[in-house]
Design a protein around this motif. Structure first.
Motif, PDB file in Angstrom:
ATOM      1  N   ARG A  37      18.493 -35.441 -23.963  1.00  0.00           N
ATOM      2  CA  ARG A  37      19.147 -36.425 -22.989  1.00  0.00           C
ATOM      3  C   ARG A  37      18.015 -37.735 -23.102  1.00  0.00           C
ATOM      4  NH1 ARG A  37      17.512 -34.445 -16.940  1.00  0.00           N
ATOM      5  NH2 ARG A  37      14.962 -34.273 -17.337  1.00  0.00           N
ATOM      6  N   HIS A  38      18.560 -38.838 -22.797  1.00  0.00           N
ATOM      7  CA  HIS A  38      17.561 -39.892 -22.655  1.00  0.00           C
ATOM      8  C   HIS A  38      17.882 -40.753 -21.155  1.00  0.00           C
ATOM      9  CE1 HIS A  38      15.901 -43.661 -23.553  1.00  0.00           C
ATOM     10  NE2 HIS A  38      16.982 -44.445 -23.165  1.00  0.00           N
ATOM     11  N   VAL A  39      16.679 -40.494 -20.626  1.00  0.00           N
ATOM     12  CA  VAL A  39      16.647 -41.252 -19.275  1.00  0.00           C
ATOM     13  C   VAL A  39      16.692 -42.620 -19.294  1.00  0.00           C
ATOM     14  CG1 VAL A  39      15.621 -40.880 -16.894  1.00  0.00           C
ATOM     15  CG2 VAL A  39      15.883 -38.799 -18.360  1.00  0.00           C
ATOM     16  N   THR A  40      17.363 -43.425 -18.371  1.00  0.00           N
ATOM     17  CA  THR A  40      17.190 -44.621 -18.381  1.00  0.00           C
ATOM     18  C   THR A  40      17.273 -45.277 -16.892  1.00  0.00           C
ATOM     19  OG1 THR A  40      18.281 -46.853 -19.062  1.00  0.00           O
ATOM     20  CG2 THR A  40      19.745 -45.013 -18.762  1.00  0.00           C
ATOM     21  N   ARG A  41      16.696 -46.556 -16.501  1.00  0.00           N
ATOM     22  CA  ARG A  41      16.961 -46.904 -14.924  1.00  0.00           C
ATOM     23  C   ARG A  41      18.314 -47.219 -14.650  1.00  0.00           C
ATOM     24  NH1 ARG A  41      13.316 -51.667 -14.629  1.00  0.00           N
ATOM     25  NH2 ARG A  41      13.946 -51.988 -16.689  1.00  0.00           N
ATOM     26  N   ALA A  86      20.527 -39.815 -16.500  1.00  0.00           N
ATOM     27  CA  ALA A  86      19.989 -39.093 -17.754  1.00  0.00           C
ATOM     28  C   ALA A  86      21.176 -38.938 -18.652  1.00  0.00           C
ATOM     29  CB  ALA A  86      19.598 -37.620 -17.296  1.00  0.00           C
ATOM     30  N   ILE A  87      21.561 -39.641 -19.689  1.00  0.00           N
ATOM     31  CA  ILE A  87      22.533 -39.652 -20.720  1.00  0.00           C
ATOM     32  C   ILE A  87      22.358 -38.168 -21.616  1.00  0.00           C
ATOM     33  CG2 ILE A  87      23.634 -40.807 -22.766  1.00  0.00           C
ATOM     34  CD1 ILE A  87      22.298 -43.414 -21.573  1.00  0.00           C
ATOM     35  N   VAL A  88      23.271 -37.208 -21.222  1.00  0.00           N
ATOM     36  CA  VAL A  88      23.027 -35.857 -21.836  1.00  0.00           C
ATOM     37  C   VAL A  88      23.952 -35.921 -22.989  1.00  0.00           C
ATOM     38  CG1 VAL A  88      23.509 -33.503 -21.446  1.00  0.00           C
ATOM     39  CG2 VAL A  88      22.734 -34.847 -19.725  1.00  0.00           C
ATOM     40  N   LEU A  89      23.367 -35.568 -24.108  1.00  0.00           N
ATOM     41  CA  LEU A  89      23.724 -35.777 -25.702  1.00  0.00           C
ATOM     42  C   LEU A  89      24.068 -34.333 -26.157  1.00  0.00           C
ATOM     43  CD1 LEU A  89      21.090 -38.408 -26.593  1.00  0.00           C
ATOM     44  CD2 LEU A  89      23.763 -38.833 -26.078  1.00  0.00           C
TER      45      LEU A  89
END
Length: 143
Positions: A37-41, A86-89
Motif C-alpha cells: 500500500r501507499h499512504v498519501t495525504r 492508503a492505496i492498497v495494491l
C-alpha cells in the motif's frame, strides 16, 4: 471495466523496478494483510473510478516503468491524528513500456488512453536498458 481512471506517482528513492519490488516485499511483512500500500495525504475525489479497475503507474528515474492494480482505498489515521488514504495494491508489478514523465508532487490522474502498454511476459523478464539509454530512446519515440 470501461469507467476507470489510473493514478501516476513518483516512486521516491527507488532506482529500479526491482528496487520497488524489494522494498514493497519487505514493507508488506509489517502489514496484517500482506498487501502493498501507499499512504498519501490526499483522498482521490474520483474514488469510484480509481477502484473500478485503475492502476498506479510508478515513475522511476523520470520514467513510467511499471504499474500495480489498485484494489481499494483504506482510511488510516496518522500519528498526528490526520486522516490519510492508503492505496492498497495488488502485489504483482507489471512492467510497462517506458514513458517519460516530468517530476511532480503527490499523485495525478492518468487516463487509460494516456497509459503506456504493459510489456509482454517475455519482454518483462529482459534486463532493462540503462536509464539514460531508455530515456533517449523514449524521447525520439523508439520505445
Amino acid at each position: 471495466m470501461d469507467n476507470y481512471i489510473n493514478l501516476v506517482k513518483l516512486s521516491v528513492g527507488t532506482e529500479t523496478v526491482d528496487g520497488l519490488e524489494a522494498w514493497q516485499t519487505e514493507y508488506r511483512k509489517q502489514l496484517p494483510e500482506g498487501l502493498p500500500r501507499h499512504v498519501t495525504r490526499m483522498w482521490p475525489k474520483r474514488e469510484p473510478e480509481v477502484v473500478n479497475g485503475g492502476s498506479i503507474y510508478w515513475v522511476i528515474k523520470g520514467q513510467i516503468q511499471c504499474r500495480q492494480r489498485i484494489l481499494r482505498l483504506d482510511e488510516v489515521m496518522g500519528g498526528d491524528g490526520i486522516r490519510r488514504c492508503a492505496i492498497v495494491l495488488e502485489p504483482e508489478i507489471h512492467r510497462t513500456q517506458i514513458a517519460i514523465r516530468r517530476a511532480f508532487q503527490g499523485w495525478r490522474y492518468l487516463k487509460p488512453e494516456d497509459t503506456p502498454p504493459d510489456l509482454s511476459k517475455g519482454r518483462a523478464a529482459e534486463k532493462p536498458l540503462p536509464p539514460e539509454l531508455s530515456q533517449a530512446l523514449a524521447e525520439i519515440g523508439v520505445i
